[in-house]
Design an enzyme around this catalytic site. Structure first.
Site, PDB file in Angstrom:
ATOM      1  N   ARG A 242      38.152  30.617  38.121  1.00  0.00           N
ATOM      2  CA  ARG A 242      39.326  30.880  37.943  1.00  0.00           C
ATOM      3  C   ARG A 242      39.896  30.104  36.608  1.00  0.00           C
ATOM      4  O   ARG A 242      39.638  28.996  36.771  1.00  0.00           O
ATOM      5  CB  ARG A 242      40.495  30.705  38.968  1.00  0.00           C
ATOM      6  CG  ARG A 242      40.094  31.553  40.390  1.00  0.00           C
ATOM      7  CD  ARG A 242      40.632  33.005  40.115  1.00  0.00           C
ATOM      8  NE  ARG A 242      40.294  33.662  41.287  1.00  0.00           N
ATOM      9  CZ  ARG A 242      39.455  34.525  41.731  1.00  0.00           C
ATOM     10  NH1 ARG A 242      38.303  34.350  40.920  1.00  0.00           N
ATOM     11  NH2 ARG A 242      39.386  35.064  42.709  1.00  0.00           N
ATOM     12  N   GLU A 271      45.129  38.453  32.250  1.00  0.00           N
ATOM     13  CA  GLU A 271      43.958  39.724  32.113  1.00  0.00           C
ATOM     14  C   GLU A 271      44.507  40.942  32.231  1.00  0.00           C
ATOM     15  O   GLU A 271      45.689  40.932  33.213  1.00  0.00           O
ATOM     16  CB  GLU A 271      42.836  39.369  33.248  1.00  0.00           C
ATOM     17  CG  GLU A 271      42.152  37.920  33.031  1.00  0.00           C
ATOM     18  CD  GLU A 271      40.973  37.880  34.151  1.00  0.00           C
ATOM     19  OE1 GLU A 271      40.945  38.755  35.102  1.00  0.00           O
ATOM     20  OE2 GLU A 271      40.320  36.944  34.228  1.00  0.00           O
ATOM     21  N   HIS A 290      35.661  39.245  32.941  1.00  0.00           N
ATOM     22  CA  HIS A 290      35.846  39.148  34.443  1.00  0.00           C
ATOM     23  C   HIS A 290      34.923  40.368  35.130  1.00  0.00           C
ATOM     24  O   HIS A 290      35.225  41.067  35.847  1.00  0.00           O
ATOM     25  CB  HIS A 290      37.200  39.273  34.714  1.00  0.00           C
ATOM     26  CG  HIS A 290      37.493  38.560  36.023  1.00  0.00           C
ATOM     27  ND1 HIS A 290      38.813  38.113  36.520  1.00  0.00           N
ATOM     28  CD2 HIS A 290      36.623  38.284  36.994  1.00  0.00           C
ATOM     29  CE1 HIS A 290      38.557  37.732  37.755  1.00  0.00           C
ATOM     30  NE2 HIS A 290      37.567  37.500  37.938  1.00  0.00           N
TER      31      HIS A 290
END
Length: 332
Positions: A242, A271, A290
């Site tokens: 994270r 994001e 991601h």
């Protein structure tokens, strides 16, 4: 039930075998994201159930209060602070959690380590431009990559993913150095690795340092500018967990100062990451969008459980609830 699957950027869910579980329901797959409260409320107001792809969209109290038909949020994997559970419970919205697997994120972590260490991406990109064995046209950045054998792999967070990545490091002949809770360090030692003597020593000694921590109040911003400044100028910082584990802007500033010298990142504080993000302007950063869990086997696993939770709920079985005390009558 009217069901919405959110933020499926690649429109992947309809191609999954497990999508058949929702055959008896009215399903809408959204391939684009929207962030505005008003826009989200309008988009999602008709739906009885939402299937969330990890934490791509956050649900605070204000948004949940504007979704009068919502009965269920079905989470792929575990919750990670992106849903206001207390508000959902008060509003009579059930939250069902799924399962996860360390395999895909561990493999991606190792792929990033290998790619960054050997400068594979810039070499490959420059080859397309006719430049042979050239990592950069900037002489200062056109240095050699490095092999992993004999170097130190720092693992902060020795859970399932951290343990798997540590095993990869051992297979590649690396010294594995663990940091984290006392239980994590003890387990690492029991597995034949080493525990750092101190937090400072952990950052100072790691050639490659990889974060594998859960995000919660105690870990938010746990990596500080002071920590990063202790890393060597040739060290690689890796984060596939994270972005919020690192203090805001600390990594960008540290990379600009040259300590650590490189970073490989799969997670970002906002994001999808904006094309003008400062991180994408730093040539020593390898960034991926991601992808930790974004592969077919993981999707089949995550979504099968999420879809089954929806089906069970529709059939009157409230299973795998994060908030079993939710009050249906609060909304009905």
């Amino acid at each position: 039930m009217k069901i919405a699957i959110l933020d499926d950027y690649q429109n992947a869910t309809p191609s999954l075998k497990c999508f058949e579980l929702l055959a008896d329901h009215d399903v809408k797959v959204f391939n684009s994201s929207t962030r505005g409260l008003g826009q989200l409320a309008i988009r999602l107001a008709p739906y009885d159930a939402l299937v969330l792809i990890r934490e791509r969209t956050a649900f605070n109290r204000a948004l949940l209060a504007r979704l009068p038909n919502l009965k269920l949020i079905s989470q792929t994997g575990r919750l990670s602070g992106h849903v206001d559970v207390a508000a959902a419970t008060e509003l009579g919205i059930a939250i069902a959690e799924g399962v996860g697997s360390p395999t895909a994120p561990s493999e991606l972590t190792w792929a990033l380590i290998m790619a960054a260490a050997r400068k594979i991406v810039p070499y490959a990109n420059n080859l397309r431009d006719g430049l042979w064995q050239t990592a950069s046209i900037n002489p200062e950045l056109n240095g050699l990559g490095f092999a992993l054998k004999g170097r130190t792999l720092g693992i902060w967070g020795y859970g399932k993913i951290g343990q798997t990545v540590a095993g990869y490091g051992r297979a590649f002949g690396m010294r594995v150095l663990a940091w984290g809770s006392q239980a994590s360090r003890d387990q690492a030692v029991a597995d034949g690795h080493q525990a750092a003597a101190s937090r400072a020593a952990f950052f100072e000694q790691a050639d490659v340092l990889s974060l594998h921590l859960r995000l919660h109040d105690a870990t938010r911003g746990i990596v500080t500018a002071e920590d990063l400044a202790r890393m060597r100028s040739d060290a690689l910082f890796v984060n596939t967990s994270r972005a919020e584990l690192v203090q805001p802007d600390a990594l960008e500033q540290a990379l600009q100062k040259g300590r650590p010298g490189h970073a490989a990142l799969d997670v970002f504080s906002s994001e999808p990451l904006a094309a003008d993000s400062p991180l994408l302007r730093i040539p020593t950063v390898l960034a991926t969008p991601h992808l930790g869990y974004v592969e077919r086997d993981s999707y089949e696993l995550y979504f099968r459980h999420a879809f089954q939770n929806v089906v069970d709920f529709a059939n009157g079985v409230a299973a795998n609830l994060n908030n079993p005390d939710y009050a249906r009558q609060a909304r009905r």
